[in-house]
Motif scaffolding. Structure first.
Motif, mmCIF file in Angstrom:
data_model
loop_
_atom_site.group_PDB
_atom_site.id
_atom_site.type_symbol
_atom_site.label_atom_id
_atom_site.label_comp_id
_atom_site.label_asym_id
_atom_site.label_seq_id
_atom_site.Cartn_x
_atom_site.Cartn_y
_atom_site.Cartn_z
ATOM 1 N N ASP A 57 9.236 -8.166 -3.889
ATOM 2 C CA ASP A 57 7.936 -8.448 -3.283
ATOM 3 C C ASP A 57 7.529 -9.864 -3.680
ATOM 4 N N PRO A 58 7.009 -10.657 -2.739
ATOM 5 C CA PRO A 58 6.555 -12.003 -3.122
ATOM 6 C C PRO A 58 5.358 -11.978 -4.055
ATOM 7 N N HIS A 59 4.650 -10.838 -4.105
ATOM 8 C CA HIS A 59 3.532 -10.676 -5.029
ATOM 9 C C HIS A 59 4.026 -9.931 -6.275
ATOM 10 N N ASP A 60 3.564 -10.373 -7.436
ATOM 11 C CA ASP A 60 4.105 -9.799 -8.671
ATOM 12 C C ASP A 60 3.187 -8.762 -9.312
ATOM 13 N N SER A 61 2.226 -8.241 -8.558
ATOM 14 C CA SER A 61 1.364 -7.169 -9.076
ATOM 15 C C SER A 61 2.064 -5.832 -8.867
ATOM 16 N N VAL A 62 3.096 -5.609 -9.644
ATOM 17 C CA VAL A 62 3.948 -4.433 -9.439
ATOM 18 C C VAL A 62 4.052 -3.593 -10.711
ATOM 19 N N GLY A 63 2.964 -3.560 -11.473
ATOM 20 C CA GLY A 63 2.965 -2.743 -12.681
ATOM 21 C C GLY A 63 3.195 -1.278 -12.424
ATOM 22 N N ILE A 64 3.012 -0.848 -11.158
ATOM 23 C CA ILE A 64 3.259 0.550 -10.823
ATOM 24 C C ILE A 64 4.702 0.950 -11.100
ATOM 25 N N LEU A 65 5.616 -0.023 -11.135
ATOM 26 C CA LEU A 65 7.010 0.300 -11.441
ATOM 27 C C LEU A 65 7.137 0.976 -12.801
ATOM 28 N N ASP A 66 6.223 0.663 -13.728
ATOM 29 C CA ASP A 66 6.278 1.281 -15.059
ATOM 30 C C ASP A 66 6.119 2.787 -14.999
ATOM 31 N N GLN A 67 5.426 3.282 -13.965
ATOM 32 C CA GLN A 67 5.213 4.722 -13.835
ATOM 33 C C GLN A 67 6.456 5.451 -13.335
ATOM 34 N N ILE A 96 11.537 8.750 -4.276
ATOM 35 C CA ILE A 96 12.823 8.451 -4.914
ATOM 36 C C ILE A 96 12.933 9.201 -6.237
ATOM 37 N N LYS A 97 11.850 9.183 -7.005
ATOM 38 C CA LYS A 97 11.833 9.857 -8.310
ATOM 39 C C LYS A 97 11.957 11.363 -8.149
ATOM 40 N N GLU A 98 11.171 11.934 -7.239
ATOM 41 C CA GLU A 98 11.121 13.389 -7.109
ATOM 42 C C GLU A 98 12.377 13.972 -6.484
ATOM 43 N N THR A 99 13.164 13.157 -5.796
ATOM 44 C CA THR A 99 14.440 13.651 -5.261
ATOM 45 C C THR A 99 15.593 13.410 -6.228
ATOM 46 N N GLY A 100 15.275 12.939 -7.443
ATOM 47 C CA GLY A 100 16.285 12.824 -8.487
ATOM 48 C C GLY A 100 17.175 11.612 -8.379
ATOM 49 N N ASN A 101 16.646 10.533 -7.797
ATOM 50 C CA ASN A 101 17.456 9.337 -7.617
ATOM 51 C C ASN A 101 16.914 8.177 -8.447
ATOM 52 N N ASN A 102 17.583 7.017 -8.364
ATOM 53 C CA ASN A 102 17.275 5.916 -9.261
ATOM 54 C C ASN A 102 16.991 4.649 -8.465
ATOM 55 N N LEU A 103 15.971 3.899 -8.871
ATOM 56 C CA LEU A 103 15.676 2.603 -8.272
ATOM 57 C C LEU A 103 16.255 1.520 -9.156
ATOM 58 N N VAL A 104 17.119 0.680 -8.585
ATOM 59 C CA VAL A 104 17.785 -0.351 -9.382
ATOM 60 C C VAL A 104 17.255 -1.750 -9.112
ATOM 61 N N ALA A 105 16.562 -1.960 -7.965
ATOM 62 C CA ALA A 105 16.074 -3.298 -7.645
ATOM 63 C C ALA A 105 14.879 -3.211 -6.711
ATOM 64 N N ALA A 106 13.949 -4.151 -6.870
ATOM 65 C CA ALA A 106 12.731 -4.174 -6.057
ATOM 66 C C ALA A 106 12.391 -5.606 -5.698
ATOM 67 N N SER A 124 14.980 1.181 0.701
ATOM 68 C CA SER A 124 13.690 1.621 1.228
ATOM 69 C C SER A 124 12.882 0.393 1.625
ATOM 70 N N ILE A 125 12.336 0.407 2.838
ATOM 71 C CA ILE A 125 11.698 -0.784 3.392
ATOM 72 C C ILE A 125 10.215 -0.517 3.615
ATOM 73 N N CYS A 126 9.388 -1.162 2.785
ATOM 74 C CA CYS A 126 7.931 -1.024 2.844
ATOM 75 C C CYS A 126 7.271 -2.371 3.090
ATOM 76 N N SER A 127 8.024 -3.323 3.560
ATOM 77 C CA SER A 127 7.536 -4.684 3.784
ATOM 78 C C SER A 127 6.724 -4.741 5.080
ATOM 79 N N TYR A 148 0.811 -1.224 0.000
ATOM 80 C CA TYR A 148 0.000 0.000 0.000
ATOM 81 C C TYR A 148 0.843 1.272 0.000
ATOM 82 N N ILE A 149 1.905 1.290 0.806
ATOM 83 C CA ILE A 149 2.660 2.530 1.009
ATOM 84 C C ILE A 149 3.781 2.709 0.002
ATOM 85 N N ALA A 150 4.128 1.660 -0.737
ATOM 86 C CA ALA A 150 5.276 1.719 -1.646
ATOM 87 C C ALA A 150 5.197 2.837 -2.682
ATOM 88 N N PRO A 151 4.018 3.134 -3.274
ATOM 89 C CA PRO A 151 3.986 4.213 -4.274
ATOM 90 C C PRO A 151 4.492 5.556 -3.751
#
Length: 305
Positions: free
Chosen positions: A33-43, A21-31, A77-80, A12-15
């Motif tokens: 989650d045991p659930h694969d409903s992570v299409g939000i990464l495309d955004q 991370i995006k708005e502070t000008g940084n990059n996410l290299v790895a994510a 970043s820990i949202c687990s 829930y809180i991951a977005p």
């Protein structure tokens, strides 16, 4: 630009963390989650490596650690779920990264002591997200309270906190409904408010739990400069009638000396502000989180004092 990794990216809180991370000008290299409903990464970060197994995620981060500084992970970043925070923080420190962890950092106060030792051993830091401390209305309230206390150090505010956020039957069957995994209501949904009250009105002096049920809790708390009556619930029937008539499933009320304190608005970019402050060296530390962690542990275990 710093490299980030994230755990619990389907939650829930991951977005809010992805946006920060995006708005502070940084990059996410790895994510992870045991659930694969992570299409939000495309955004946000469509090129981030994604893992459903912790072991493969850990191995990937360790491989990155052995490469150049520009390729390694600088922040995790820990949202687990709450019960995994301690383990995932330890992973961050072991791979030479700092941790930015959602509330609560851990469920038990003694885990904070162990994490502080690992901080000292690794030279890395553990930060948490206490975003209510950056809310404009709450900052204004803290200023007013401090002015009043300067004039009258012995003054006690009378506070009533009601937070009813109704949840369906699914809640009881998820990790949130398992005391050992979530820490119960006081930890899972109350930690934000207990931290805010302690931060503004001072350290806890006395606490008594009046009701300690799985879906509803009540208690009384004496802080240095406030007497607090609090109620936390996920039961729909506990909502006031006006909320039900308006088809609202959440009711949040804080009354200070019988005057309603309003802070409904102003939440939009608080996570981004937390990230910015953390990256600027002004993040919330283990010591900042400790008082509320100790309090909710005692509440959860019916330890009155």
């Amino acid at each position: 630009m710093y490299n980030f990794a994230i755990t619990g990216v389907a939650g829930y809180i991951a977005p809010k963390h992805l946006q920060a991370i995006k708005e502070t000008g940084n990059n996410l290299v790895a994510a992870l989650d045991p659930h694969d409903s992570v299409g939000i990464l495309d955004q946000y970060f469509p090129d981030a490596s994604f893992f459903v197994e912790f072991e493969r995620f850990e191995r990937h981060l360790d491989l990155l650690r052995r490469k150049s500084d520009s390729e390694r992970v600088h922040y995790l970043s820990i949202c687990s779920p709450n019960f995994l925070h301690d383990s995932h923080i330890r992973l961050a420190l072991r791979i030479g990264a700092n941790a930015i962890c959602e509330k609560p950092i851990v469920l038990n106060p003694w885990n904070l002591d162990a994490l502080e030792k690992i901080e000292n051993e690794t030279g890395r830091k553990v930060f948490t997200v206490l975003q209510l401390r950056l809310h404009p209305s709450i900052l204004e309230l803290k200023n007013k309270v401090e002015n009043e206390i300067r004039k009258n150090p012995a003054f006690k505010f009378n506070i009533t906190l009601d937070y009813i956020t109704s949840r369906g039957l699914w809640y009881d069957f998820s990790w949130k409904g398992v005391l050992e995994k979530s820490g119960g209501l006081a930890t899972n949904i109350g930690i934000h408010f207990f931290d805010m009250l302690i931060w503004i009105f001072g350290e806890p002096l006395h606490s008594s739990v009046i009701q300690n049920q799985k879906r509803s809790m009540r208690g009384e708390l004496e802080l240095k400069n406030a007497n607090v009556k609090w109620h936390l619930s996920i039961n729909y029937e506990d909502l006031p009638e006006i909320a039900k008539r308006n088809n609202k499933r959440t009711f949040r009320s804080i009354k200070i000396n019988d005057e309603e304190f309003e802070f409904t608005e102003g939440f939009t970019n608080l996570h981004t502000l937390v990230y910015k402050n953390t990256l600027d060296g002004k993040g919330f530390s283990i010591n900042d989180a400790r008082p509320s962690i100790e309090l909710v542990y005692k509440i959860r275990n019916n330890i009155n004092f």
